[in-house]
Motif scaffolding. Structure first.
Motif, PDB file in Angstrom:
ATOM      1  N   PHE A   5      50.091  43.761  52.132  1.00  0.00           N
ATOM      2  CA  PHE A   5      48.871  43.948  50.439  1.00  0.00           C
ATOM      3  C   PHE A   5      48.814  45.561  50.517  1.00  0.00           C
ATOM      4  CE2 PHE A   5      47.002  40.248  51.882  1.00  0.00           C
ATOM      5  CZ  PHE A   5      47.033  39.230  51.029  1.00  0.00           C
ATOM      6  N   PHE A   6      49.806  45.530  49.161  1.00  0.00           N
ATOM      7  CA  PHE A   6      49.547  47.238  48.375  1.00  0.00           C
ATOM      8  C   PHE A   6      48.350  46.855  47.320  1.00  0.00           C
ATOM      9  CE2 PHE A   6      53.544  46.206  49.581  1.00  0.00           C
ATOM     10  CZ  PHE A   6      54.336  46.871  51.272  1.00  0.00           C
ATOM     11  N   LEU A   7      47.230  47.613  48.091  1.00  0.00           N
ATOM     12  CA  LEU A   7      46.062  47.532  47.434  1.00  0.00           C
ATOM     13  C   LEU A   7      45.934  49.246  46.753  1.00  0.00           C
ATOM     14  CD1 LEU A   7      44.595  45.692  49.184  1.00  0.00           C
ATOM     15  CD2 LEU A   7      42.738  46.778  49.401  1.00  0.00           C
ATOM     16  N   VAL A   8      46.144  48.687  45.489  1.00  0.00           N
ATOM     17  CA  VAL A   8      46.447  49.717  43.584  1.00  0.00           C
ATOM     18  C   VAL A   8      45.128  50.349  43.050  1.00  0.00           C
ATOM     19  CG1 VAL A   8      48.015  50.593  41.923  1.00  0.00           C
ATOM     20  CG2 VAL A   8      48.669  49.217  44.538  1.00  0.00           C
ATOM     21  N   ALA A  51      55.166  39.958  44.875  1.00  0.00           N
ATOM     22  CA  ALA A  51      54.355  39.037  44.312  1.00  0.00           C
ATOM     23  C   ALA A  51      53.066  40.369  43.355  1.00  0.00           C
ATOM     24  CB  ALA A  51      53.295  37.494  44.139  1.00  0.00           C
ATOM     25  N   ILE A  52      52.659  40.210  42.632  1.00  0.00           N
ATOM     26  CA  ILE A  52      51.700  41.058  41.672  1.00  0.00           C
ATOM     27  C   ILE A  52      50.571  40.333  41.339  1.00  0.00           C
ATOM     28  CG2 ILE A  52      52.780  41.889  39.857  1.00  0.00           C
ATOM     29  CD1 ILE A  52      52.117  44.646  40.253  1.00  0.00           C
ATOM     30  N   ASP A  79      43.509  37.973  37.939  1.00  0.00           N
ATOM     31  CA  ASP A  79      42.428  37.636  38.731  1.00  0.00           C
ATOM     32  C   ASP A  79      41.561  37.400  39.120  1.00  0.00           C
ATOM     33  OD1 ASP A  79      41.526  35.938  41.266  1.00  0.00           O
ATOM     34  OD2 ASP A  79      43.577  34.844  41.517  1.00  0.00           O
ATOM     35  N   ASP A  80      40.448  37.027  38.503  1.00  0.00           N
ATOM     36  CA  ASP A  80      39.006  37.128  38.948  1.00  0.00           C
ATOM     37  C   ASP A  80      38.416  37.670  39.756  1.00  0.00           C
ATOM     38  OD1 ASP A  80      38.742  37.012  35.945  1.00  0.00           O
ATOM     39  OD2 ASP A  80      38.142  35.153  36.545  1.00  0.00           O
ATOM     40  N   ALA A  81      39.592  37.787  41.234  1.00  0.00           N
ATOM     41  CA  ALA A  81      38.590  38.085  42.465  1.00  0.00           C
ATOM     42  C   ALA A  81      39.122  39.732  42.790  1.00  0.00           C
ATOM     43  CB  ALA A  81      39.504  37.581  43.723  1.00  0.00           C
ATOM     44  N   LEU A  82      39.737  40.289  41.264  1.00  0.00           N
ATOM     45  CA  LEU A  82      39.565  41.715  41.711  1.00  0.00           C
ATOM     46  C   LEU A  82      39.495  41.815  40.280  1.00  0.00           C
ATOM     47  CD1 LEU A  82      44.530  40.964  41.861  1.00  0.00           C
ATOM     48  CD2 LEU A  82      42.228  42.201  43.845  1.00  0.00           C
ATOM     49  N   ASP A  83      38.551  41.575  39.449  1.00  0.00           N
ATOM     50  CA  ASP A  83      38.276  42.628  38.452  1.00  0.00           C
ATOM     51  C   ASP A  83      36.821  43.615  38.933  1.00  0.00           C
ATOM     52  OD1 ASP A  83      37.018  42.851  35.734  1.00  0.00           O
ATOM     53  OD2 ASP A  83      36.140  41.275  36.123  1.00  0.00           O
ATOM     54  N   ASN A 141      54.982  32.610  54.831  1.00  0.00           N
ATOM     55  CA  ASN A 141      55.134  33.897  55.784  1.00  0.00           C
ATOM     56  C   ASN A 141      55.860  35.451  55.405  1.00  0.00           C
ATOM     57  OD1 ASN A 141      54.053  35.418  58.368  1.00  0.00           O
ATOM     58  ND2 ASN A 141      56.421  34.501  59.361  1.00  0.00           N
ATOM     59  N   ASP A 142      55.234  36.341  55.387  1.00  0.00           N
ATOM     60  CA  ASP A 142      56.480  37.709  55.305  1.00  0.00           C
ATOM     61  C   ASP A 142      56.293  38.073  53.886  1.00  0.00           C
ATOM     62  OD1 ASP A 142      57.333  38.472  58.147  1.00  0.00           O
ATOM     63  OD2 ASP A 142      58.357  37.269  57.257  1.00  0.00           O
ATOM     64  N   ARG A 143      55.339  37.573  53.024  1.00  0.00           N
ATOM     65  CA  ARG A 143      55.338  37.416  51.870  1.00  0.00           C
ATOM     66  C   ARG A 143      54.564  39.429  51.436  1.00  0.00           C
ATOM     67  NH1 ARG A 143      51.549  34.400  48.537  1.00  0.00           N
ATOM     68  NH2 ARG A 143      53.245  35.344  46.489  1.00  0.00           N
ATOM     69  N   ARG A 144      54.425  40.079  50.464  1.00  0.00           N
ATOM     70  CA  ARG A 144      54.961  41.814  50.425  1.00  0.00           C
ATOM     71  C   ARG A 144      53.967  41.349  48.585  1.00  0.00           C
ATOM     72  NH1 ARG A 144      55.810  44.511  53.936  1.00  0.00           N
ATOM     73  NH2 ARG A 144      56.738  46.490  52.082  1.00  0.00           N
ATOM     74  N   ILE A 145      53.107  41.327  48.467  1.00  0.00           N
ATOM     75  CA  ILE A 145      52.282  41.432  47.071  1.00  0.00           C
ATOM     76  C   ILE A 145      51.299  42.854  46.699  1.00  0.00           C
ATOM     77  CG2 ILE A 145      50.316  39.901  46.688  1.00  0.00           C
ATOM     78  CD1 ILE A 145      50.913  37.657  48.859  1.00  0.00           C
ATOM     79  N   ALA A 146      51.480  42.928  45.628  1.00  0.00           N
ATOM     80  CA  ALA A 146      50.781  43.845  44.752  1.00  0.00           C
ATOM     81  C   ALA A 146      49.028  43.911  44.708  1.00  0.00           C
ATOM     82  CB  ALA A 146      51.170  44.900  43.534  1.00  0.00           C
ATOM     83  N   LEU A 147      48.567  44.430  44.790  1.00  0.00           N
ATOM     84  CA  LEU A 147      46.578  44.013  44.089  1.00  0.00           C
ATOM     85  C   LEU A 147      46.214  45.468  43.260  1.00  0.00           C
ATOM     86  CD1 LEU A 147      45.264  41.427  46.972  1.00  0.00           C
ATOM     87  CD2 LEU A 147      47.060  40.609  45.461  1.00  0.00           C
TER      88      LEU A 147
END
Length: 199
Positions: A5-8, A51-52, A79-83, A141-147
């Motif tokens: 996860f890339f938390l931006v 994914a982002i 996604d409201d979880a990121l609000d 598996n092996d997902r690379r996701i920006a949040l």
């Protein structure tokens, strides 16, 4: 199962640091913020993100769209979880005004025990952000996701992974347009980078 996860944190709006933006509508990126998004997007191109997801606030969506475009991804999913933290009636007030509020002072001393007026606790925030990360980890598996989210939301995730109390939030920074990298797997979770800023 492993996910990176890339938390931006969103890029800067024109008055960052002068008032509590919170969930106030209509706060968009300024010129400096748009320049930050360009640098941030080029930095994240190297990460092969697949994914982002973004908070629903304007400033986060603008940041996420810039990253998605540079990384050849479809439009970000909201996604409201990121609000942002639900600051209740504190949203939109200047820090000068807030500093005169005893509840605001208590919130900044002990966020683990204080609820924002009409809003939530930082433990509520931590539960929703990490719940989303766990769900996304279980998908494949092996997902690379920006949040793309907000400083306090990212801080709550970092505290959880490092086993720090939520009240440790002032001990590290999460700057505008920064990237914090967390890897989660069957073995647990670890912080790989913290508050990485592309100049």
């Amino acid at each position: 199962m492993t996910a990176t996860f890339f938390l931006v944190r969103h890029a800067a709006h024109d008055n960052v640091g002068t008032f509590l933006a919170g969930r106030t509508a209509g706060i968009s990126l300024g010129d400096a913020g748009r320049s930050q998004v360009q640098r941030l997007a080029q930095r994240l191109r190297r990460e092969e993100i697949n994914a982002i997801y973004t908070s629903p606030r304007e400033r986060t969506r603008e940041t996420a769209v810039g990253i998605a475009s540079a990384c050849d991804l479809s439009l970000p999913q909201t996604d409201d979880a990121l609000d942002e933290v639900n600051f209740g009636n504190w949203s939109g007030k200047t820090f000068e005004v807030l500093n005169d509020d005893p509840l605001w002072r208590r919130w900044n001393i002990s966020r683990s025990l204080t609820r924002t007026p009409g809003g939530e606790t930082m433990l509520d925030v931590q539960t929703r952000i990490f719940g989303l990360m766990e769900t996304l980890t279980s998908v494949g598996n092996d997902r690379r996701i920006a949040l793309v989210s907000h400083a306090d939301v990212i801080k709550s995730a970092v505290c959880h992974v490092l086993g720090l109390p939520i009240d440790a939030w002032p001990r590290f920074d999460i700057a505008p347009a920064s990237v914090t990298t967390i890897v989660i797997g069957d073995w647990g979770a670890k912080v790989m980078t913290l508050n990485e800023v592309t100049l």
